[in-house]
Enzyme design. Structure first.
Site, mmCIF file in Angstrom:
data_model
loop_
_atom_site.group_PDB
_atom_site.id
_atom_site.type_symbol
_atom_site.label_atom_id
_atom_site.label_comp_id
_atom_site.label_asym_id
_atom_site.label_seq_id
_atom_site.Cartn_x
_atom_site.Cartn_y
_atom_site.Cartn_z
ATOM 1 N N GLY A 9 0.862 -1.174 0.000
ATOM 2 C CA GLY A 9 0.000 0.000 0.000
ATOM 3 C C GLY A 9 0.899 1.224 0.000
ATOM 4 O O GLY A 9 2.124 1.103 0.041
ATOM 5 N N MET A 11 2.486 4.777 1.640
ATOM 6 C CA MET A 11 2.875 5.158 2.988
ATOM 7 C C MET A 11 1.620 5.517 3.780
ATOM 8 O O MET A 11 0.626 5.974 3.224
ATOM 9 C CB MET A 11 3.827 6.361 2.949
ATOM 10 C CG MET A 11 5.168 6.065 2.319
ATOM 11 S SD MET A 11 6.274 7.504 2.363
ATOM 12 C CE MET A 11 5.355 8.677 1.363
ATOM 13 N N ASP A 12 1.688 5.293 5.085
ATOM 14 C CA ASP A 12 0.599 5.668 5.990
ATOM 15 C C ASP A 12 -0.656 4.818 5.796
ATOM 16 O O ASP A 12 -1.749 5.239 6.156
ATOM 17 C CB ASP A 12 0.244 7.151 5.831
ATOM 18 C CG ASP A 12 -0.231 7.765 7.148
ATOM 19 O OD1 ASP A 12 0.052 7.187 8.201
ATOM 20 O OD2 ASP A 12 -0.904 8.815 7.105
ATOM 21 N N GLY A 14 -0.769 1.578 6.985
ATOM 22 C CA GLY A 14 -0.824 0.597 8.062
ATOM 23 C C GLY A 14 -0.026 -0.669 7.845
ATOM 24 O O GLY A 14 -0.288 -1.684 8.504
ATOM 25 N N LYS A 15 0.987 -0.628 6.970
ATOM 26 C CA LYS A 15 1.757 -1.852 6.682
ATOM 27 C C LYS A 15 2.506 -2.364 7.913
ATOM 28 O O LYS A 15 2.466 -3.555 8.223
ATOM 29 C CB LYS A 15 2.734 -1.599 5.537
ATOM 30 C CG LYS A 15 2.079 -1.290 4.203
ATOM 31 C CD LYS A 15 3.112 -1.024 3.132
ATOM 32 C CE LYS A 15 4.035 0.121 3.478
ATOM 33 N NZ LYS A 15 3.309 1.391 3.757
ATOM 34 N N ASP A 86 9.525 -6.519 7.061
ATOM 35 C CA ASP A 86 8.983 -5.177 6.840
ATOM 36 C C ASP A 86 9.945 -4.347 5.990
ATOM 37 O O ASP A 86 11.136 -4.663 5.888
ATOM 38 C CB ASP A 86 8.726 -4.484 8.170
ATOM 39 C CG ASP A 86 7.770 -3.306 8.034
ATOM 40 O OD1 ASP A 86 6.909 -3.347 7.131
ATOM 41 O OD2 ASP A 86 7.875 -2.356 8.829
ATOM 42 N N GLU A 87 9.417 -3.287 5.382
ATOM 43 C CA GLU A 87 10.185 -2.412 4.490
ATOM 44 C C GLU A 87 10.853 -3.224 3.378
ATOM 45 O O GLU A 87 11.991 -2.957 2.970
ATOM 46 C CB GLU A 87 11.245 -1.620 5.281
ATOM 47 C CG GLU A 87 10.692 -0.815 6.443
ATOM 48 C CD GLU A 87 9.807 0.351 6.032
ATOM 49 O OE1 GLU A 87 9.678 0.605 4.806
ATOM 50 O OE2 GLU A 87 9.227 1.001 6.916
ATOM 51 N N ALA A 88 10.120 -4.206 2.884
ATOM 52 C CA ALA A 88 10.681 -5.140 1.895
ATOM 53 C C ALA A 88 10.978 -4.479 0.561
ATOM 54 O O ALA A 88 11.704 -5.052 -0.265
ATOM 55 C CB ALA A 88 9.734 -6.324 1.691
ATOM 56 N N GLN A 89 10.443 -3.289 0.331
ATOM 57 C CA GLN A 89 10.758 -2.594 -0.916
ATOM 58 C C GLN A 89 12.237 -2.305 -1.036
ATOM 59 O O GLN A 89 12.777 -2.181 -2.138
ATOM 60 C CB GLN A 89 9.951 -1.293 -1.040
ATOM 61 C CG GLN A 89 10.376 -0.162 -0.121
ATOM 62 C CD GLN A 89 9.658 -0.201 1.220
ATOM 63 O OE1 GLN A 89 8.977 -1.176 1.536
ATOM 64 N NE2 GLN A 89 9.783 0.872 1.991
#
Length: 217
Positions: A9, A11-12, A14-15, A86-89
Site C-alpha cells: 500500500g 505510505m501511511d 498501516g503496513k 517489513d520495508e521489503a521494498q
C-alpha cells in the site's frame, strides 16, 4: 504448504501495524518467527508503526543473506515457523529470491510488507521482484488519503518543503507533520493528479492564501 505473501500500500496505510499484528497472531498460536526490517523510522533493528507500537527486529543490509541466516538457525537447533519482513521494498532482488527459496524448500511462511513505488513513481527493486514471485499480493484496504480527500496512490518527497522528483531513492523520513521548522526531508501521500502537478498540502494552502492580483485601471 508454506506461502510467500506480499502486503502493499502507500505510505501511511498501516503496513507496519499489520506486520506487528501478524507476528502477534502467529506467536499467540505458539508459532516461532523472526522479524526483519531495514531503514525503519525508529532506527536500526526496530520495527515501528505510526500508532506508537514497536518491536525488536533484525536489521537487513544489502549483504544480508536470508537463506544462510535461516539454515544456520535451524542447524543450531532453533525453530523458525515464519518470517516477518517489513520495508521489503528496500530488499535486493537476490534477497527476495532467498525468501522464495526459504518458503519453497524449507516450508517456512514469509510475510513481506512494503510500498510499491518510490517518490519518482518507479517500482522499488524489492517490490518488483515480490510481485513476480509472491504466492499472494495483498493490497491493504486501509486507504491513505491525499490532502484533497481522494484516495492516495503516490508517495511524494519534499526537501525543505519543496516537492522533488529526482535524487537518491533511499532517504528515510516520515509523513507525520512536525512542529517548528519543517524537516529537511519529509514524505507525503498524494493522489495521482496532485502528484503530477507537484501540489502538496503546503503548496495548495499557500496558493489558496495568496492575494489576488489587483485589477488594472
Amino acid at each position: 504448504m508454506a506461502e510467500l505473501h506480499f502486503f502493499t500500500g502507500t505510505m501511511d496505510s498501516g503496513k507496519s501495524t499489520l506486520a506487528l499484528q501478524t507476528n502477534h497472531n502467529h506467536a499467540a498460536r505458539g508459532r516461532v518467527g523472526r522479524i526483519f526490517t531495514t531503514h525503519d523510522r525508529a532506527g536500526a533493528a526496530q520495527l515501528s508503526s505510526r500508532l506508537g507500537l514497536t518491536h525488536d527486529a533484525l536489521e537487513v543490509d544489502p549483504e544480508f543473506d536470508f537463506w544462510r541466516y535461516v539454515v544456520t538457525a535451524l542447524t543450531q537447533g532453533g525453530r523458525v515457523d515464519y518470517l516477518i519482513c517489513d520495508e521489503a521494498q528496500f530488499y535486493t532482488r537476490s534477497q527476495i529470491d532467498q525468501l522464495a527459496k526459504i518458503c519453497d524448500e524449507l516450508q517456512i511462511d514469509v510475510f513481506a510488507f512494503g510500498i510499491l513505488t518510490d517518490f519518482r513513481t518507479q517500482l522499488f527493486e524489492g517490490s518488483s521482484r515480490l510481485i513476480e514471485l509472491a504466492d499472494r499480493v495483498n493490497v491493504l484496504q486501509v486507504e491513505a488519503l491525499c490532502w484533497c480527500g481522494k484516495r492516495a496512490t503516490h508517495n511524494a518527497r519534499t526537501e525543505d518543503g519543496i516537492m522533488v522528483t529526482e535524487g537518491e531513492v533511499i532517504v528515510v523520513g516520515d509523513v507525520e507533520e512536525r512542529g517548528g521548522p519543517p524537516a529537511e526531508v519529509a514524505y507525503e501521500v498524494l493522489c495521482r493528479q496532485h502528484h503530477r502537478r507537484n501540489l502538496t498540502a503546503a503548496r495548495a494552502k499557500a496558493v489558496s492564501l495568496a492575494p489576488e492580483p489587483l485589477p488594472f485601471g
